[in-house]
Design a protein around this motif. Sequence first.
Motif, PDB file in Angstrom:
ATOM      1  N   HIS A 152     -39.063  70.720  42.886  1.00 57.18           N
ATOM      2  CA  HIS A 152     -39.702  70.711  41.782  1.00 57.18           C
ATOM      3  C   HIS A 152     -40.964  70.080  41.795  1.00 57.18           C
ATOM      4  CE1 HIS A 152     -40.630  69.401  37.528  1.00 57.18           C
ATOM      5  NE2 HIS A 152     -39.787  70.321  37.114  1.00 57.18           N
ATOM      6  N   PRO A 153     -42.106  70.695  41.290  1.00 63.33           N
ATOM      7  CA  PRO A 153     -43.508  70.125  41.266  1.00 63.33           C
ATOM      8  C   PRO A 153     -43.911  68.529  40.918  1.00 63.33           C
ATOM      9  CG  PRO A 153     -43.526  72.020  39.836  1.00 63.33           C
ATOM     10  CD  PRO A 153     -42.167  71.597  40.298  1.00 63.33           C
ATOM     11  N   THR A 154     -42.837  68.091  40.078  1.00 66.25           N
ATOM     12  CA  THR A 154     -42.855  66.784  39.403  1.00 66.25           C
ATOM     13  C   THR A 154     -42.157  65.828  40.374  1.00 66.25           C
ATOM     14  OG1 THR A 154     -43.227  67.602  37.319  1.00 66.25           O
ATOM     15  CG2 THR A 154     -42.636  65.400  37.449  1.00 66.25           C
ATOM     16  N   SER A 155     -40.963  66.120  40.964  1.00 67.91           N
ATOM     17  CA  SER A 155     -40.068  65.263  41.686  1.00 67.91           C
ATOM     18  C   SER A 155     -40.608  64.257  42.574  1.00 67.91           C
ATOM     19  CB  SER A 155     -39.061  66.069  42.391  1.00 67.91           C
ATOM     20  OG  SER A 155     -38.204  66.735  41.487  1.00 67.91           O
ATOM     21  N   LYS A 156     -41.560  64.569  43.295  1.00 69.24           N
ATOM     22  CA  LYS A 156     -42.368  63.617  44.332  1.00 69.24           C
ATOM     23  C   LYS A 156     -43.016  62.627  43.741  1.00 69.24           C
ATOM     24  CE  LYS A 156     -42.442  66.882  48.226  1.00 69.24           C
ATOM     25  NZ  LYS A 156     -42.949  67.791  48.896  1.00 69.24           N
ATOM     26  N   VAL A 216     -16.626  65.830  31.318  1.00 70.31           N
ATOM     27  CA  VAL A 216     -18.184  66.088  32.111  1.00 70.31           C
ATOM     28  C   VAL A 216     -17.959  67.113  33.057  1.00 70.31           C
ATOM     29  CG1 VAL A 216     -20.243  64.786  32.657  1.00 70.31           C
ATOM     30  CG2 VAL A 216     -18.573  63.740  30.900  1.00 70.31           C
ATOM     31  N   ILE A 217     -18.794  68.009  33.229  1.00 67.99           N
ATOM     32  CA  ILE A 217     -18.687  68.854  34.249  1.00 67.99           C
ATOM     33  C   ILE A 217     -20.098  69.180  34.969  1.00 67.99           C
ATOM     34  CG2 ILE A 217     -16.762  70.314  33.156  1.00 67.99           C
ATOM     35  CD1 ILE A 217     -18.862  72.236  32.167  1.00 67.99           C
ATOM     36  N   GLU A 218     -21.117  68.785  34.606  1.00 71.17           N
ATOM     37  CA  GLU A 218     -22.481  68.968  35.259  1.00 71.17           C
ATOM     38  C   GLU A 218     -23.512  68.029  34.781  1.00 71.17           C
ATOM     39  OE1 GLU A 218     -23.406  71.111  37.536  1.00 71.17           O
ATOM     40  OE2 GLU A 218     -21.726  72.617  37.397  1.00 71.17           O
ATOM     41  N   ARG A 219     -24.055  67.333  35.661  1.00 68.24           N
ATOM     42  CA  ARG A 219     -25.344  66.450  35.544  1.00 68.24           C
ATOM     43  C   ARG A 219     -26.562  67.044  36.239  1.00 68.24           C
ATOM     44  NH1 ARG A 219     -25.646  60.122  37.239  1.00 68.24           N
ATOM     45  NH2 ARG A 219     -27.936  59.946  37.091  1.00 68.24           N
ATOM     46  N   PHE A 220     -27.489  67.061  35.155  1.00 72.00           N
ATOM     47  CA  PHE A 220     -28.803  67.662  35.424  1.00 72.00           C
ATOM     48  C   PHE A 220     -29.997  66.676  35.325  1.00 72.00           C
ATOM     49  CE2 PHE A 220     -26.184  70.909  33.581  1.00 72.00           C
ATOM     50  CZ  PHE A 220     -26.345  71.900  34.403  1.00 72.00           C
ATOM     51  N   GLU A 221     -30.659  66.311  36.372  1.00 71.42           N
ATOM     52  CA  GLU A 221     -31.601  65.340  36.396  1.00 71.42           C
ATOM     53  C   GLU A 221     -32.883  65.658  35.354  1.00 71.42           C
ATOM     54  OE1 GLU A 221     -30.938  62.265  37.430  1.00 71.42           O
ATOM     55  OE2 GLU A 221     -28.860  63.034  38.169  1.00 71.42           O
ATOM     56  N   SER A 222     -33.832  64.826  35.334  1.00 78.25           N
ATOM     57  CA  SER A 222     -34.996  65.066  34.580  1.00 78.25           C
ATOM     58  C   SER A 222     -35.911  65.954  34.969  1.00 78.25           C
ATOM     59  CB  SER A 222     -35.882  63.536  34.642  1.00 78.25           C
ATOM     60  OG  SER A 222     -35.173  62.616  34.428  1.00 78.25           O
ATOM     61  N   THR A 223     -35.880  66.567  36.188  1.00 83.46           N
ATOM     62  CA  THR A 223     -36.815  67.692  36.513  1.00 83.46           C
ATOM     63  C   THR A 223     -35.993  68.729  36.531  1.00 83.46           C
ATOM     64  OG1 THR A 223     -35.870  67.263  39.125  1.00 83.46           O
ATOM     65  CG2 THR A 223     -37.871  66.123  38.327  1.00 83.46           C
ATOM     66  N   THR A 224     -34.892  68.722  35.936  1.00 83.84           N
ATOM     67  CA  THR A 224     -34.143  70.218  35.634  1.00 83.84           C
ATOM     68  C   THR A 224     -34.530  70.753  34.311  1.00 83.84           C
ATOM     69  OG1 THR A 224     -32.406  69.616  36.978  1.00 83.84           O
ATOM     70  CG2 THR A 224     -32.266  71.529  35.659  1.00 83.84           C
ATOM     71  N   GLU A 225     -35.461  71.887  34.416  1.00 85.12           N
ATOM     72  CA  GLU A 225     -35.956  72.323  33.119  1.00 85.12           C
ATOM     73  C   GLU A 225     -34.578  73.080  32.343  1.00 85.12           C
ATOM     74  OE1 GLU A 225     -39.034  72.339  32.039  1.00 85.12           O
ATOM     75  OE2 GLU A 225     -39.658  71.049  33.742  1.00 85.12           O
ATOM     76  N   PRO A 226     -34.545  72.801  30.992  1.00 85.14           N
ATOM     77  CA  PRO A 226     -33.494  73.490  30.120  1.00 85.14           C
ATOM     78  C   PRO A 226     -33.102  74.744  30.467  1.00 85.14           C
ATOM     79  CG  PRO A 226     -34.983  72.204  28.840  1.00 85.14           C
ATOM     80  CD  PRO A 226     -35.837  72.317  30.264  1.00 85.14           C
ATOM     81  N   PHE A 227     -34.107  75.892  30.919  1.00 86.86           N
ATOM     82  CA  PHE A 227     -33.827  77.257  31.015  1.00 86.86           C
ATOM     83  C   PHE A 227     -32.964  77.351  32.409  1.00 86.86           C
ATOM     84  CE2 PHE A 227     -36.161  78.104  27.450  1.00 86.86           C
ATOM     85  CZ  PHE A 227     -35.414  78.869  26.742  1.00 86.86           C
ATOM     86  N   ASP A 228     -33.286  76.234  33.356  1.00 87.72           N
ATOM     87  CA  ASP A 228     -32.578  76.260  34.753  1.00 87.72           C
ATOM     88  C   ASP A 228     -31.093  75.949  34.638  1.00 87.72           C
ATOM     89  OD1 ASP A 228     -35.333  76.876  35.902  1.00 87.72           O
ATOM     90  OD2 ASP A 228     -35.585  74.885  36.520  1.00 87.72           O
TER      91      ASP A 228
END
Length: 181
Positions: free
Chosen positions: A122-126, A160-172
């Motif tokens: 993800h472009p923002t992760s680094k 709780v079945i999944e965790r998505f970090e900040s850089t995961t966009e909603p549509f992903d």
Amino acid sequence: MTIYDFKVKTSSGFTKSLDSYQGKLLLIVNTATKCGFTPQLEDLQKLQERYEEQGLQILGFPSNQFAEQEPLNDGEITQFCSMNYGVNFPIFKKINVRDQDASPLFNYLTEQIPFQGFDMTHPTSKLLVSIINERFPHYMSGDSIKWNFTKFLVDRDGRVIERFESTTEPFDMEEKIKVAL
């Protein structure tokens, strides 16, 4: 124990039991109005509208723990989210989502699904990892919330079945939401 065992405060200060969401697929998100990820609110609302009739319910929990990116009070937060991003899913009372004063709900969420790292493609992760390591290095240890807009998917049985970090966009997350519905 499930998510339904928790009570939270609404933005108006009323206590609400999460058992009122039994049978819904929940997406629980820690939010902030002055964050680089704040525009995710718009796509979160689109997901809410797209899948609401099938049982999706998004719940927003503002936090000011990440570089003070949530300076507004509870009523202002709700108004900001509605006016700027069309949000009509519940935005609850501002809380702490990590460290010693963390909400029991967020302690539970992070115990259920540990931190698996950021998607470094993800472009923002680094940039995000660099900021955290430089300014808040203790945030990277353990499974706690690392930044605003960490998202947890909770099935219809309160697990709780999944965790998505900040850089995961909603549509992903959309395919996983569709499968869970």
